[in-house]
Scaffold this motif. Structure first.
Motif: not given
Lengths: 366, 302
Positions: A71, A76, A297, A301, A343-344, A347-348, A351-353, A358-359, A363
């Protein structure tokens, strides 16, 4: 850095996951409070429980670090699962071939090994085999990305299927003891095995399989931190992750760093072979991983791709792994599959907040 | 003899390509609008599971199929909210959707059927009728969708705007196109199409849902999409190619023997589509150009 800002969103993500999980448990027809108290009391209740929790956390520290290093380079790595399978098989293979492994077939002893190395040679040799095999399986998608630009996500997923099938083939046709109903290799030689912690730390209960791979995992947290933030290579790797074109402009080869990052990532995932084959099981078994590669993952994260965060997140997932066995057994409908859902959601949410993770260089393209 | 082999290979290719065509066309809409869709696998699973369960419960395959599509659209909406509203990394959020659909069907199936691994078999009487013995309506629909998608993408104002949103969202916005709404629509369409592929898998090609039954088809569909350079007709050809490799693996499994007289180990046959995907990606991606804004969340400049 503001510590509260660092841990705020991960905590929110965890709470949200438990909330969503609670609603699902309720909908399934079980009591979420019972389920969650089973989860926590069986993972922290006693020294034994804590030992087991850390045992479950150990592979997740390795895969969490593996995913985090990738990462940091803007990649990824979904291939930790395949990498750890190939690595664990490699460790078992060396442990059989160089460990004087004897196999009993129909009452007769048969020698499957080429030679019998002493422990001080064989233990590190098995470790190197695991790390090298994992590194190789990580380097392939790294090379493909650098050379052809093909996306590491698809390639690592494909290599998961290929690696798992490949070691399954070798296990089934060459290294399984005839008549064994389980798809696993013969036992590795005793000289290849690494000790459990309770062999010298007597306060740890006798049935806790926590072994020195846990200490190796802690060491790796320190080493990965030192590599990423205290070496030139680590700096270059992060620079590519932050902004590949700026890094190239500054004279850093993004292609080289992609290969380096994926190789290190694979090596870290491969270290699971050390703990699981040399420490816990003493053989390689098809299907032995509890999806550690994918859990890595979420661990990375949640841990903000930082070794310390990874350690904490891995222990958190260790709690889930230890506890879900009891939740599975003592509730009517909740099964281990709830772990995938938690887990899902984590991750969501992350990733969202967690916008600032973020790179910056745009992307990845698929 | 050879005629039979060729015919069975042909129909097996069509059967194997069908779910890939649905999913890849789904990915086409999403990616042409600028949203990476690595969640195809999860969206397929949503369709597969819902279609199987509703068919089992209502004994009506058409209800099942439509319910599968609705489930796909609903899940795609979750994905779209994460990617578009919250600007999540699309690859990471997509993997979360895939993980969710490994766990959720197993939990629900555990409650309804007391088995987390698979649902019961759908009775033959409850399945959709076939066109011929070896050709299903699902395959016909998938093939018919290819020219339809081509027409929508290249010959309608909707398609033109969709492509503009994926190539240059700022310019599209300046021209009065609602970028955000177009992306939501595209991701939902992609959820519906991928779910159709999944529903075909569980209720058409086989008669039950098993955990993770898509076995990487969502990712192979994505590879087909890249190979096809994000164009509908090449998508069909790429899916047929991958379908052919899968059909070949099924066909040669029993036919070709090693010199020792044993069959080829099943593990090697399983690997063929995955190895081919890697080779194809390595060989073609250099000449393949993604929509310009793919993967980049759109922020309106104020």
């Amino acid at each position: 850095m503001n510590i509260i800002r660092e841990i705020f969103w991960p905590l929110v993500a965890v709470l949200a996951a438990f909330l969503v999980g609670g609603v699902i448990i309720l909908l399934l027809g079980d009591n979420p409070i019972t389920a969650y108290s089973l989860l926590l009391s069986n993972s922290f209740g006693s020294l034994r429980d804590i030992g087991w929790t850390l045992h479950y956390a150990t592979p997740l520290i390795f895969t969490g670090l593996a995913v985090a290093v990738a990462f940091r380079c803007g990649l990824l790595n979904i291939g930790a699962e395949g990498q750890l399978y190939v690595a664990a098989f490699a460790a078992a293979w060396v442990g059989i071939k160089f460990g004087g492994a004897m196999v009993e077939i129909a009452g007769k002893k048969e020698d499957w090994s080429w030679m019998s190395l002493p422990a001080f040679l064989l233990v590190p040799l098995c470790m190197i085999a695991a790390i090298a095999a994992g590194g190789l399986w990580g380097a392939i998608p790294g090379y493909l990305k650098a050379r052809f630009g093909s996306h590491e996500v698809i390639n690592t997923i494909m290599l998961n299927f290929i690696g798992i099938a490949l070691v399954g083939y070798f296990t089934q046709y060459f290294y399984k003891v005839p008549g064994d109903p389980i798809q696993r290799t013969a036992e590795i030689g005793e000289a290849a095995q690494i000790p459990r912690l309770n062999e010298f730390l007597t306060f740890i209960p006798y049935d806790v399989p926590l072994n020195i791979a846990f200490l190796l995992a802690l060491l790796m947290c320190v080493l990965v931190w030192a590599f990423l933030w205290k070496t030139k290579w680590g700096y270059e790797l992060r620079a590519v992750g932050e902004n590949p074109s700026a890094a190239e402009y500054g004279g850093i080869s993004a292609k080289k760093q992609v290969i380096v990052a994926m190789t290190i990532s694979g090596m870290l995932a491969g270290m699971i072979g050390i703990g699981e084959v040399q420490g816990t099981r003493h053989h390689f078994e098809v299907g032995f991983s509890a999806d550690w590669g994918f859990l890595g993952i979420a661990v990375a994260l949640l841990g903000r791709n930082h070794p310390l965060g990874v350690l904490i997140a891995a222990i958190f997932f260790g709690v889930l792994s230890r506890g879900e066995i009891f939740v599975d057994a003592f509730t009517r409908y909740v099964s281990k599959d709830l772990g995938w859902v938690l887990q899902a959601v984590i991750i969501l949410f992350v990733a969202s907040f967690q916008t600032y993770t973020r790179r910056k260089g745009g992307a990845t393209k698929i | 003899m050879t005629d039979i082999v060729i015919f069975s290979l042909l129909f097996a290719t069509i059967r194997s390509a069908t779910p890939l065509i649905f999913a890849a066309l789904g990915g086409l809409f999403s990616e042409r609008s600028g949203v990476i869709n690595i969640a195809l696998e999860g969206l397929m699973l949503a369709g597969a599971f819902t279609a199987a369960v509703v068919t089992l419960q209502t004994h009506n395959p058409y209800f099942g199929f439509v319910a599968g599509l609705i489930a796909g659209a609903a899940l795609a909406l979750v994905y779209a909210v994460a990617c578009i509203k919250f600007e999540a990394d699309q690859v990471v959020a997509g993997m979360a959707i895939n993980f969710l659909m490994i766990g959720l069907p197993a939990l629900i199936s555990g409650v309804i059927y007391d088995s987390t691994g698979s649902t019961p078999q759908i009775a033959l009487a409850d399945k959709m009728p076939m066109v011929t013995n070896s050709l299903s309506w699902g395959s016909i629909l998938a093939f018919a969708l290819v020219p339809a998608c081509w027409y929508i993408l290249y010959k309608t104002p909707f398609g033109l705007r969709l492509r503009a949103v994926g190539e240059n969202p700022a310019a599209a916005d300046a021209a009065g196109v609602n970028v955000i709404r177009f992306r939501y629509t595209a991701v939902m369409i992609s959820g519906i199409l991928a779910a159709a592929g999944g529903a075909y898998l569980s209720t058409g090609q086989s008669s039950l849902f098993t955990k993770q039954m898509t076995a990487g088809r969502g990712f192979i569909a994505l590879a087909a999409l890249i190979l096809a350079k994000w164009r509908p007709v090449p998508v069909l050809l790429a899916c047929l190619f991958f379908g052919f490799t899968e059909a070949l693996t099924i066909t040669i499994q029993g036919m070709i023997k090693l010199p020792s007289g044993e069959g080829i180990p099943v593990q090697f046959i399983e690997m063929i589509p995955y190895v081919l995907t890697i080779i194809v990606l390595a060989g073609f991606i250099g000449t393949s150009r993604a929509p310009k804004a793919l993967g980049i969340p759109y922020k309106k400049e104020s």
